[in-house]
Design a protein around this motif. Structure first.
Motif, PDB file in Angstrom:
ATOM      1  N   LYS A 148       0.234  14.720  25.473  1.00  0.00           N
ATOM      2  CA  LYS A 148      -0.130  14.226  26.809  1.00  0.00           C
ATOM      3  C   LYS A 148       1.109  13.962  27.653  1.00  0.00           C
ATOM      4  O   LYS A 148       1.135  14.253  28.856  1.00  0.00           O
ATOM      5  CB  LYS A 148      -0.962  12.959  26.671  1.00  0.00           C
ATOM      6  N   SER A 149       2.153  13.439  27.021  1.00  0.00           N
ATOM      7  CA  SER A 149       3.390  13.143  27.757  1.00  0.00           C
ATOM      8  C   SER A 149       4.096  14.415  28.220  1.00  0.00           C
ATOM      9  O   SER A 149       4.936  14.367  29.127  1.00  0.00           O
ATOM     10  CB  SER A 149       4.347  12.316  26.885  1.00  0.00           C
ATOM     11  N   LYS A 150       3.766  15.536  27.595  1.00  0.00           N
ATOM     12  CA  LYS A 150       4.397  16.819  27.940  1.00  0.00           C
ATOM     13  C   LYS A 150       3.550  17.661  28.902  1.00  0.00           C
ATOM     14  O   LYS A 150       3.927  18.791  29.218  1.00  0.00           O
ATOM     15  CB  LYS A 150       4.644  17.628  26.656  1.00  0.00           C
ATOM     16  N   LEU A 151       2.440  17.122  29.358  1.00  0.00           N
ATOM     17  CA  LEU A 151       1.557  17.872  30.245  1.00  0.00           C
ATOM     18  C   LEU A 151       2.309  18.278  31.511  1.00  0.00           C
ATOM     19  O   LEU A 151       2.891  17.446  32.216  1.00  0.00           O
ATOM     20  CB  LEU A 151       0.350  17.009  30.604  1.00  0.00           C
ATOM     21  N   GLY A 152       2.331  19.574  31.787  1.00  0.00           N
ATOM     22  CA  GLY A 152       3.051  20.093  32.943  1.00  0.00           C
ATOM     23  C   GLY A 152       4.550  20.212  32.732  1.00  0.00           C
ATOM     24  O   GLY A 152       5.280  20.548  33.674  1.00  0.00           O
ATOM     25  N   VAL A 193      -1.775  24.377  29.401  1.00  0.00           N
ATOM     26  CA  VAL A 193      -0.784  25.031  30.256  1.00  0.00           C
ATOM     27  C   VAL A 193      -1.154  24.890  31.732  1.00  0.00           C
ATOM     28  O   VAL A 193      -0.296  24.656  32.587  1.00  0.00           O
ATOM     29  CB  VAL A 193      -0.649  26.524  29.869  1.00  0.00           C
ATOM     30  N   HIS A 194      -2.444  24.978  32.032  1.00  0.00           N
ATOM     31  CA  HIS A 194      -2.898  24.938  33.423  1.00  0.00           C
ATOM     32  C   HIS A 194      -3.280  23.532  33.890  1.00  0.00           C
ATOM     33  O   HIS A 194      -3.730  23.370  35.035  1.00  0.00           O
ATOM     34  CB  HIS A 194      -4.083  25.891  33.614  1.00  0.00           C
ATOM     35  N   GLY A 195      -3.110  22.555  33.030  1.00  0.00           N
ATOM     36  CA  GLY A 195      -3.423  21.184  33.427  1.00  0.00           C
ATOM     37  C   GLY A 195      -4.905  20.884  33.476  1.00  0.00           C
ATOM     38  O   GLY A 195      -5.319  19.888  34.081  1.00  0.00           O
ATOM     39  N   PHE A 196      -5.718  21.728  32.839  1.00  0.00           N
ATOM     40  CA  PHE A 196      -7.161  21.499  32.787  1.00  0.00           C
ATOM     41  C   PHE A 196      -7.441  20.526  31.645  1.00  0.00           C
ATOM     42  O   PHE A 196      -7.113  20.820  30.489  1.00  0.00           O
ATOM     43  CB  PHE A 196      -7.888  22.825  32.571  1.00  0.00           C
ATOM     44  N   PRO A 197      -8.047  19.363  31.904  1.00  0.00           N
ATOM     45  CA  PRO A 197      -8.070  18.278  30.914  1.00  0.00           C
ATOM     46  C   PRO A 197      -9.145  18.420  29.845  1.00  0.00           C
ATOM     47  O   PRO A 197     -10.030  17.582  29.693  1.00  0.00           O
ATOM     48  CB  PRO A 197      -8.324  17.047  31.789  1.00  0.00           C
TER      49      PRO A 197
END
Length: 298
Positions: A43-47, A125-129
């Motif tokens: 989660k901390s690495k999202l994006g 990768v696309h930030g889709f949760p």
């Protein structure tokens, strides 16, 4: 974070216990702890992923975060169970042949951990949760522990053979729909463009006109967890691997549902084409897929 994880482990250990204990830690506790820590790091690495590569197709993605999360999970498991074996998605070469060979070799293990560090990498990768960490433990080929953690919703799904499935300590149950026409079914758009996707599309087309609705979130493991707690009535996909299915399949079975391959044979860790349901619609679901020539099995 450490206090939060330890509290979660203690709460779930109190509700779900099995006799496979080594030292002071049960496999369930280790799986929960590993999924929590890896999930929070993901989660901390999202994006913020730095590497993006493809595997069997341009749609089948892998990042440095997948690899880092699997390494973290491996270290956490082996700290407590150094003699156990681990089958992780990122440790296997791409393609169905390599996956089958790795599973065949690993299936000889007495204790085998089956790990998908990020199930739903494209979403990540696309930030889709809609992605998760999936960890299962098989004993002599039979899955006995399954943990799926959604770090975005902070939802932890836990199952032990014979003990039920829990989400944050609350017992889960499958949905009550008795007819396919009243059901919401999860499906997948498989990244294998030669076999998986065309076969799935046949099934999807058939199910679109026979169900209440379809959902394609992009994570097989989360779809199965959702079947286990009644958010979906069922799930169908051709072309999966053991790490996509193992933890979620145990959850569905432990919540009163049924998991088979696409022609109705009971689930085992070698199944690649899966149908899971609340049990009540299973026969109708299988019949619809068979009539559409969408089983993926010759």
């Amino acid at each position: 974070m450490r206090i939060q994880v330890e509290s979660r482990v203690k709460s779930l250990e109190d509700k779900t216990k099995i006799p496979y204990v080594v030292g002071s830690k049960s496999p369930t506790a280790v799986a929960i702890n590993s999924a929590s820590k890896a999930g929070e790091w993901i989660k901390s690495k999202l994006g913020m992923h730095q590497e993006l590569n493809t595997k069997v197709s341009p749609q089948d993605l892998v990042t440095d975060v997948d690899k880092g999360a699997e390494m973290m999970i491996r270290k956490l498991i082996l700290t407590h169970f150094p003699n156990h074996d681990i089958l992780g998605e990122e440790g296997v070469a791409p393609g169905a042949t390599a996956s089958a060979a790795a599973l065949s070799k690993a299936s000889q293990s007495e204790y085998l951990w089956i790990v998908d560090p990020i199930d739903g990498t494209t979403n990540f990768v696309h930030g889709f949760p809609f992605f998760c960490v999936s960890i299962a433990l098989a004993y002599r080929g039979e899955v006995i522990v399954g943990v799926i953690y959604d770090p975005i919703k902070d939802e932890m799904f836990v199952a032990e053979k014979g003990k039920g499935v829990y989400i944050h300590g609350n017992r889960g149950e499958v949905s009550k729909e008795a007819n396919l026409s009243d059901s919401v079914i999860g499906v997948g758009f498989n990244p294998d463009r030669e076999f998986g996707l065309p076969t799935n599309m046949k099934g999807i087309n058939a199910l679109a006109s026979t169900t209440r609705s379809l959902r394609a979130g992009g994570s097989a493991a989360l779809h199965l967890a959702y079947v286990a707690i009644g958010r979906l009535s069922g799930y169908y996909e051709v072309g999966l691997n053991a790490w996509d299915i193992a933890a979620g399949a145990l959850m569905v079975a432990e919540s009163g549902g049924i998991v088979t391959d696409t022609v109705g044979k009971p689930y085992d860790i070698g199944v690649h084409h899966v149908v899971a349901s609340n049990g009540k619609i299973h026969a109708e679901l299988l019949e619809t897929i068979k009539a559409a020539n969408a089983t993926g099995i010759a």
